[in-house]
Each structure stands twice: as structure tokens, then as C-alpha cells.
Design a protein around this motif. Structure first.
Motif, PDB file in Angstrom:
ATOM      1  N   SER A 132      48.858  33.920 -74.291  1.00 39.97           N
ATOM      2  CA  SER A 132      47.684  33.654 -75.126  1.00 39.97           C
ATOM      3  C   SER A 132      47.204  32.223 -74.965  1.00 39.97           C
ATOM      4  N   LEU A 133      48.149  31.281 -74.940  1.00 36.90           N
ATOM      5  CA  LEU A 133      47.778  29.881 -74.818  1.00 36.90           C
ATOM      6  C   LEU A 133      47.194  29.587 -73.445  1.00 36.90           C
ATOM      7  N   ASN A 134      47.715  30.239 -72.412  1.00 37.14           N
ATOM      8  CA  ASN A 134      47.135  30.070 -71.076  1.00 37.14           C
ATOM      9  C   ASN A 134      45.685  30.532 -71.051  1.00 37.14           C
ATOM     10  N   GLU A 135      45.399  31.609 -71.782  1.00 40.39           N
ATOM     11  CA  GLU A 135      44.020  32.092 -71.864  1.00 40.39           C
ATOM     12  C   GLU A 135      43.146  31.094 -72.620  1.00 40.39           C
ATOM     13  N   ARG A 136      43.704  30.489 -73.660  1.00 39.53           N
ATOM     14  CA  ARG A 136      42.944  29.543 -74.465  1.00 39.53           C
ATOM     15  C   ARG A 136      42.808  28.183 -73.791  1.00 39.53           C
ATOM     16  N   LYS A 137      43.726  27.892 -72.852  1.00 37.29           N
ATOM     17  CA  LYS A 137      43.734  26.566 -72.228  1.00 37.29           C
ATOM     18  C   LYS A 137      42.405  26.273 -71.529  1.00 37.29           C
ATOM     19  N   ALA A 138      41.887  27.254 -70.786  1.00 31.54           N
ATOM     20  CA  ALA A 138      40.625  27.042 -70.078  1.00 31.54           C
ATOM     21  C   ALA A 138      39.504  26.737 -71.063  1.00 31.54           C
ATOM     22  N   SER A 139      39.491  27.455 -72.181  1.00 31.08           N
ATOM     23  CA  SER A 139      38.460  27.219 -73.192  1.00 31.08           C
ATOM     24  C   SER A 139      38.607  25.837 -73.812  1.00 31.08           C
ATOM     25  N   ILE A 140      39.852  25.441 -74.105  1.00 32.62           N
ATOM     26  CA  ILE A 140      40.093  24.117 -74.698  1.00 32.62           C
ATOM     27  C   ILE A 140      39.643  23.025 -73.738  1.00 32.62           C
ATOM     28  N   LYS A 141      39.981  23.171 -72.459  1.00 35.15           N
ATOM     29  CA  LYS A 141      39.608  22.152 -71.482  1.00 35.15           C
ATOM     30  C   LYS A 141      38.098  22.098 -71.289  1.00 35.15           C
TER      31      LYS A 141
END
Length: 230
Positions: A132-141
Motif C-alpha cells: 500500500s505504501l509503495n502505491e502511495r509513494k508515487a503520489s506523495i512524491k
């Protein structure tokens, strides 16, 4: 075992949003958090494998004990049928010992099974959280990049807003006026030069005609000399 379960319960209960709120750079924080979680996942996976192996060993011992109890029961029955009551008693005594052993084995297995279930739950939870965090990482960056770009625009706008353009415009106005003055002077000089050239031309014409008058005087003088016989 209790220590590692407590450790990874803490991991599962960690609030990543709170960590990100405290971070000066969420982009770096999320990368670090992912590295920590992946490291923790490796430890959980190794511990889970060990606990599952212990569960299987306990189950195997429990099943073997149960199988031995059944064998002692059958041997006791055979001994009675053969009229050997003493042998039957011995088999039943062994069965009683194995039955007590089975109770202990059952407790060991139940504990190992419960631990294995907890470790599998933690392993699956960590795996899911990392995905889940890997999926969110792109959005956060992407959001961080947009935020940094907007901040650069804000800083630039602030710097431009603090520059006093009135002085610059006034200086340009003075330079423009000076350029106009220089152009006017150059045009005036050109007119003066043109007038001087025109005056020179007139003087040359006058000399032309003046020299013509001298020729007439000379001719008249020669005519007079002829008349006087000189």
C-alpha cells in the motif's frame, strides 16, 4: 517469542501519517519508512518460518503420540483375547503414560499454533502495508514535487514584488530623453552642414560671374587701344 511479538505489534500499530506530519521532508521520510518496514518484514518472515516449523514439529509429535496410544489399545485388546491379562495391563499402563504425554503435547501444539497464526497475521499485515505504501509513494512524491515547484514560484514572486521598478523606469526615461536630445543635436548639425554647403555653392557661382565681368573690361580696353592707335 514474547519479545518479537511485542516488537511487531508496535510496528503494525505505528501511525505512518503521524510520522509524515512530523517529517521535514515527507519524500525522504516515506523512503526511510519503507526501508525500515522491508527490514522488519525480513525479520518477521524469518521468525514466522521458525514458528511455523515449531508448529509442524509439535503437530507431528502430537500425532505420533496419538498413534502410539491407539497401538497400545490394540495390543491390550489382543493380549486379552490371547488370555494374557498381565500383558494387557502393561499395554494399558503404557497407554496411560502416553495419554498424559499427549495432554502435554497438545498444550505445546496449541501454543505453537497460536504463535504461528500471530506471526502469519503480522507477516501478511506488513506485506500489505508495504504494498500500500509503495502505491502511495508515487503520489506523495508527486505532491512534494508540486509543492516544491509552487514554493519556488512563491519565492520568485516575493523577490519580484520587493524590487522597486519605479526607479528603473525613471532611469530608462532619462536615458530615452538623452537619446532624443542627441538625435535632435545630430539632426541640427546636419542642417547646419547642409546650409554651409549651400552658401559655398553660391559663392562659387558669384566668382564665376565676377570673373566674366573682368573679361569684358579687358576686351573694352583692347578696343580703346585700337581706336587710339596704340
Amino acid at each position: 517469542m514474547a519479545g518479537i511479538i511485542k516488537r511487531f505489534k508496535d510496528i503494525m500499530s505505528a501511525n505512518i501519517n503521524a510520522l509524515l506530519d512530523k517529517a521535514e521532508d515527507p519524500e525522504k521520510m516515506v523512503d526511510q519508512y519503507l526501508r525500515d518496514m522491508e527490514s522488519d518484514l525480513g525479520k518477521v518472515k524469518a521468525e514466522t518460518a521458525a514458528v511455523m516449523a515449531e508448529e509442524k514439529r509439535a503437530k507431528r509429535e502430537l500425532d505420533e503420540c496419538g498413534a502410539e496410544i491407539e497401538k497400545m489399545q490394540k495390543y491390550a485388546e489382543k493380549a486379552l483375547l490371547a488370555g494374557n491379562e498381565d500383558d494387557a495391563r502393561k499395554f494399558l499402563e503404557k497407554k496411560a503414560q502416553l495419554t498424559k504425554q499427549k495432554e502435554t503435547d497438545q498444550q505445546v501444539y496449541d501454543s505453537a499454533a497460536a504463535n504461528a497464526m500471530k506471526m502469519r497475521e503480522m507477516h501478511d499485515k506488513l506485506t500489505k502495508d508495504i504494498a500500500s505504501l509503495n502505491e502511495r509513494k508515487a503520489s506523495i512524491k508527486a505532491k512534494m514535487a508540486a509543492a516544491k515547484a509552487q514554493q519556488r514560484m512563491n519565492d520568485l514572486a516575493a523577490r519580484v514584488g520587493n524590487v522597486h521598478t519605479g526607479d528603473s523606469m525613471s532611469a530608462f526615461g532619462r536615458m530615452e530623453a538623452r537619446a532624443d536630445q542627441m538625435l535632435d543635436q545630430a539632426n541640427a548639425m546636419a542642417e547646419l552642414n547642409a546650409s554651409s554647403a549651400e552658401d559655398t555653392s553660391v559663392e562659387e557661382l558669384k566668382r564665376k560671374y565676377d570673373s566674366g565681368s573682368d573679361a569684358d573690361v579687358d576686351a573694352e580696353l583692347e578696343e580703346l587701344k585700337k581706336k587710339m592707335g596704340l
